[in-house]
Write a protein that holds these residues in place. Sequence first.
Motif, mmCIF file in Angstrom:
data_model
loop_
_atom_site.group_PDB
_atom_site.id
_atom_site.type_symbol
_atom_site.label_atom_id
_atom_site.label_comp_id
_atom_site.label_asym_id
_atom_site.label_seq_id
_atom_site.Cartn_x
_atom_site.Cartn_y
_atom_site.Cartn_z
ATOM 1 N N CYS A 1 0.747 -1.238 0.065
ATOM 2 C CA CYS A 1 -0.056 0.077 0.072
ATOM 3 C C CYS A 1 0.905 1.178 -0.187
ATOM 4 O O CYS A 1 0.639 2.287 -0.764
ATOM 5 N N ASP A 2 2.007 1.362 0.819
ATOM 6 C CA ASP A 2 2.881 2.414 0.971
ATOM 7 C C ASP A 2 3.333 2.622 -0.529
ATOM 8 O O ASP A 2 3.741 3.688 -0.776
ATOM 9 N N VAL A 3 3.871 1.390 -1.031
ATOM 10 C CA VAL A 3 4.643 1.528 -2.293
ATOM 11 C C VAL A 3 3.504 2.146 -3.400
ATOM 12 O O VAL A 3 4.123 3.228 -4.168
ATOM 13 N N PHE B 1 5.837 -1.296 -13.902
ATOM 14 C CA PHE B 1 5.416 -2.401 -14.300
ATOM 15 C C PHE B 1 5.767 -3.725 -13.381
ATOM 16 O O PHE B 1 5.271 -4.743 -13.222
ATOM 17 N N GLU B 2 6.911 -3.414 -12.678
ATOM 18 C CA GLU B 2 6.959 -4.256 -11.728
ATOM 19 C C GLU B 2 6.318 -4.868 -10.513
ATOM 20 O O GLU B 2 6.315 -5.583 -9.818
ATOM 21 N N LEU B 3 5.094 -3.934 -10.553
ATOM 22 C CA LEU B 3 4.154 -4.172 -9.220
ATOM 23 C C LEU B 3 2.948 -4.923 -9.822
ATOM 24 O O LEU B 3 2.096 -5.248 -8.874
ATOM 25 N N PHE B 4 2.842 -5.295 -11.403
ATOM 26 C CA PHE B 4 1.826 -5.853 -11.897
ATOM 27 C C PHE B 4 1.779 -7.269 -12.282
ATOM 28 O O PHE B 4 3.118 -7.483 -12.870
ATOM 29 N N CYS C 1 -5.033 6.507 -0.015
ATOM 30 C CA CYS C 1 -4.654 5.068 -0.414
ATOM 31 C C CYS C 1 -4.560 4.272 1.003
ATOM 32 O O CYS C 1 -3.501 4.546 1.813
ATOM 33 N N ARG C 2 -5.281 3.095 1.111
ATOM 34 C CA ARG C 2 -5.340 2.469 2.221
ATOM 35 C C ARG C 2 -5.692 0.944 1.806
ATOM 36 O O ARG C 2 -6.555 0.733 0.862
ATOM 37 N N LEU C 3 -5.348 0.070 2.826
ATOM 38 C CA LEU C 3 -5.790 -1.225 2.808
ATOM 39 C C LEU C 3 -7.458 -1.451 2.991
ATOM 40 O O LEU C 3 -7.791 -0.384 3.850
ATOM 41 N N THR D 1 -6.854 -6.329 -0.818
ATOM 42 C CA THR D 1 -7.403 -4.906 -1.916
ATOM 43 C C THR D 1 -6.781 -3.722 -1.309
ATOM 44 O O THR D 1 -7.250 -3.424 -0.070
ATOM 45 N N ILE D 2 -6.350 -3.078 -2.144
ATOM 46 C CA ILE D 2 -5.808 -1.526 -1.883
ATOM 47 C C ILE D 2 -7.011 -0.581 -2.279
ATOM 48 O O ILE D 2 -7.224 -0.786 -3.742
ATOM 49 N N THR D 3 -7.699 0.104 -1.833
ATOM 50 C CA THR D 3 -8.406 1.169 -2.267
ATOM 51 C C THR D 3 -7.963 2.521 -2.439
ATOM 52 O O THR D 3 -7.229 3.105 -1.288
ATOM 53 N N ILE D 4 -8.104 3.171 -3.529
ATOM 54 C CA ILE D 4 -7.589 4.462 -3.561
ATOM 55 C C ILE D 4 -8.540 5.485 -4.010
ATOM 56 O O ILE D 4 -9.376 5.105 -5.034
ATOM 57 N N VAL D 5 -8.611 6.598 -3.511
ATOM 58 C CA VAL D 5 -9.635 7.752 -3.695
ATOM 59 C C VAL D 5 -8.768 8.923 -4.211
ATOM 60 O O VAL D 5 -7.746 9.174 -3.849
ATOM 61 N N TRP D 6 -9.189 9.033 -5.454
ATOM 62 C CA TRP D 6 -8.260 10.202 -6.182
ATOM 63 C C TRP D 6 -9.204 11.117 -7.046
ATOM 64 O O TRP D 6 -10.612 10.686 -7.523
ATOM 65 N N ARG D 7 -8.907 12.267 -7.161
ATOM 66 C CA ARG D 7 -9.636 13.254 -8.277
ATOM 67 C C ARG D 7 -9.026 13.351 -9.506
ATOM 68 O O ARG D 7 -7.736 13.494 -9.762
#
Length: 126
Positions: A2-4, A22-25, A64-66, A73-79
Amino acid sequence: MCDVVSEELTKREWFVTGNVPFELFSSDFTFKDPDVQLSGIDNYARGVRRLFDQATSRAEIIACRLNATVPNTITIVWRLEGKVNVGLGLRIKPYVVFTDLRVSPSNGLIEYQEDRFSLPGWDIFL
């Protein structure tokens, strides 16, 4: 993880730039939003880069949080704001996107992304 993800999103804004780490996927990555469904992180990165005007589009990370209710699952809220490369270039009104990134428990890589929008699709360009 999550931090990364939070650090990389803040730095790269890959939701609008396509500049994906790409290394995260996972090689089995799939993406879904209300209008698009595709497979492959390369396809996702190319599609995002083509869709959004790179001079004006921004992805401002709000949180960005678990996810406390959905495992792995990591959930991101963004604008989201800027323009899309449709026609002569359409400005989109700023709106909030909720993104869930599912991480594989077997290899620790992101295997699935689903985006949900705070506005209905028909209202984004009005």
